[in-house]
Design an enzyme around this catalytic site. Structure first.
Site, short mmCIF file in Angstrom:
data_model
loop_
_atom_site.label_atom_id
_atom_site.label_comp_id
_atom_site.label_asym_id
_atom_site.label_seq_id
_atom_site.Cartn_x
_atom_site.Cartn_y
_atom_site.Cartn_z
N CYS A 87 -45.17 32.27 59.58
CA CYS A 87 -45.62 32.83 58.30
C CYS A 87 -46.53 34.04 58.53
O CYS A 87 -46.07 35.09 58.93
CB CYS A 87 -46.29 31.73 57.47
N HIS A 179 -42.07 27.51 57.48
CA HIS A 179 -42.97 26.59 58.16
C HIS A 179 -42.19 25.45 58.83
O HIS A 179 -41.88 24.44 58.19
CB HIS A 179 -43.99 26.01 57.17
N GLU A 181 -43.35 23.36 60.88
CA GLU A 181 -44.23 22.22 61.14
C GLU A 181 -44.27 21.21 60.00
O GLU A 181 -44.72 20.07 60.20
CB GLU A 181 -45.65 22.71 61.45
#
Length: 529
Positions: A87, A179, A181
């Site tokens: 990001c 993202h 994660e």
């Protein structure tokens, strides 16, 4: 042991990157943007991979590049250390290498679709060339025009055409606008796994290896000095004290402070656990009058936390003096405490924790915080590694400031005693019903609002109490229980709450209304204050 360094630019999910990497068996640590990685390298500290986190800022506001980014990319050039930007970290890489980054015409938040146009070692076994995949986005800026020289585009936004994934294969630099994660990005874990493979990371980070490393670190940090441990009977301080005791033995002195803000019978529970099960001596100090005096008339939650933190330190400094040559104070601070307190340079403060933000600026004892970089579930795993009984490890989290932050407004002796009894009824009934072990944390809150009720033929005017029960794995996010359960399970829990409500109102004078908190985290925190 391999190490992944995560440069934190202020994202509220930076800790999730650290968790995902650790779950894949590689040690990770979060560093601020001012970190001098070149100096670390010159001291022989080896970093095997770098991840640049997301963040709330825009690269358009930058006046120069943060030191850490320059260091990271110099180490990448000199030593071939792989880099992944996520990001804002992706935008930072693009900006550094000369691409134009500007505010997007169409911003993307939440679920988004990408067109996969090139293969990548990061997406091997995850994405198919030419496919359309969904990811989780949260950004306002995008690359305008071409990617930097030496980079190629792996994926673009299906809606806007903006670059969503770029890479420089030769230098092993990867940038993703989404993202990986978060759980909302399918295959995100596998992408991180591929990145760790590219970096050649060994998968040897376990609680056993952490235990071995920390024992050595504690011995080195304390350097033969004596340590006083602040224990509460909760999971964090119990695991921390047993770990420190394993490292330095009788040089550790355990002290339990009865603040008058604890759960019912807590002092007896602590004695039984530490003396009876762990064979560790505990000094019990009754300082309830002092804490209540200091909190008189205080309503602001941050002020309450600050007072409690300062009073804790004052008590421990006095105890250290009476014990003789004490140089260190041990606390059970864990990583979510640090993150929510906004101690990092880029993080946003959510609330102070008495183990972190509640500490006075000047303190006569040096801190020992052996769990500072562990999440709650990791603390429990470490406790199992240390052989702690389930009676300790399975306890629900309890805040350091105790019932003071579960009483909205002023803390008085009357309110504390009332809430203590409410909480005891709630938790006892939860244990009896078999629900306790299925819930991450449950507690009651006393709201300083009185409502009209009726009991028998008489009018009542009593307090409102709120019940809360949440499920979580690490305390960073949480859902109210029984979110995600079957309809039958939800009805059973509703019936349970009705029984608890009747028991509280029938057995305790002063409460005539019980409500249930349905809010998840975010947007709320688990505790009310």
């Amino acid at each position: 042991m391999s190490t992944v360094a995560i440069v934190d630019f202020g994202s509220q999910v930076t800790q999730l990157i650290a968790r995902r990497v650790r779950e894949l068996g590689v040690y990770s640590e979060v560093f601020p943007p001012s970190t001098d990685f070149q100096a670390m390298a010159s001291r022989g500290i080896k970093i095997d991979a770098f991840i640049l986190s997301g963040g709330p800022n825009s690269v358009q506001q930058l006046h120069g590049v943060p030191n850490a980014v320059s260091d990271v990319l110099n180490l990448n050039l000199q030593k071939g250390v792989p880099v992944l930007g996520i990001c804002y970290g992706f935008q930072m890489l693009a900006h550094y290498f000369g691409a134009d980054v500007a505010q997007s015409v169409a911003r993307e938040f939440g679920r988004a679709w990408l067109d996969v146009i090139e293969p990548s070692s990061i997406t091997e076994g995850v994405w198919s060339l030419g496919s359309k995949v969904d990811v989780w986005m949260s950004h306002s800026d995008s690359i305008v025009g071409e990617v930097p020289q030496g980079f190629r585009v792996v994926a673009r936004s299906a809606d806007t055409g903006a670059v969503a994934f770029m890479c420089n294969d030769e230098r092993k630099i990867y940038g993703v606008q989404f993202h990986p994660e978060v759980a909302h990005t399918p295959g995100g874990r596998e992408m991180l796994d591929n990145f760790l493979k590219i970096a050649g990371c060994t998968r040897d980070w376990t609680m056993g290896s952490f235990l071995h490393t920390q024992i050595g670190a504690i011995k080195s940090a304390t350097d033969g000095g004596r340590v006083v441990a602040a224990i509460s009977g909760g999971v964090d301080s119990s695991v921390a004290s047993v770990l420190v005791h394993k490292a330095i033995g009788e040089r550790l002195v355990c002290v339990f402070v009865d603040t008058g803000l604890l759960r019912k019978g807590e002092a007896s529970v602590v004695r039984d656990l530490f003396v009876g099960k762990l064979n560790m001596h505990v000094n019990v100090l009754d300082k309830s009058a002092l804490f209540m005096q200091r909190l008189a008339g205080v309503q602001d939650p941050e002020v309450k936390r600050k007072i409690i933190g300062e009073t804790f330190i004052e008590v421990f400094e006095q105890e250290a003096k009476s014990l003789g040559d004490i140089k260190f104070l041990m606390q059970g601070t864990i990583y979510p405490d640090v993150i929510e307190s906004g101690v990092g340079e880029s993080g946003t403060k959510i609330k102070s924790h008495h183990n972190v933000g509640g500490l006075p600026e000047i303190m006569n004892l040096s801190l020992v915080e052996p769990l500072r970089h562990l999440f709650k579930d990791e603390v429990r795993l470490l406790g199992k590694e240390l052989g702690l009984p389930s009676a300790i490890l399975d306890r629900h989290p309890f805040p350091g400031p105790g019932l003071a932050v579960r009483i909205m407004g002023e803390v008085t002796a009357e309110r504390v005693e009332l809430l203590r009894e409410i909480d005891n009824i709630y938790i006892d009934m939860m244990r009896d019903s078999g629900l306790y072990d299925h819930i991450w944390q449950a507690f009651a809150v006393l709201v300083p609002v009185r409502t009209v009720g009726v009991m028998g033929d008489g009018r009542t005017y009593g307090y409102v109490c709120a019940l809360r029960a949440v499920t979580s794995s690490d305390g960073m996010t949480a859902d109210c229980f029984p979110f995600g359960e079957t309809d039958e399970r939800k009805l059973e829990f509703l019936a349970f709450l009705q029984k608890v409500s009747r028991a509280i109102v029938s057995n305790l004078q002063g409460v005539n209304r019980v409500v249930y908190d349905m809010t998840s985290k975010p947007p709320a925190t688990i505790e009310w204050e």
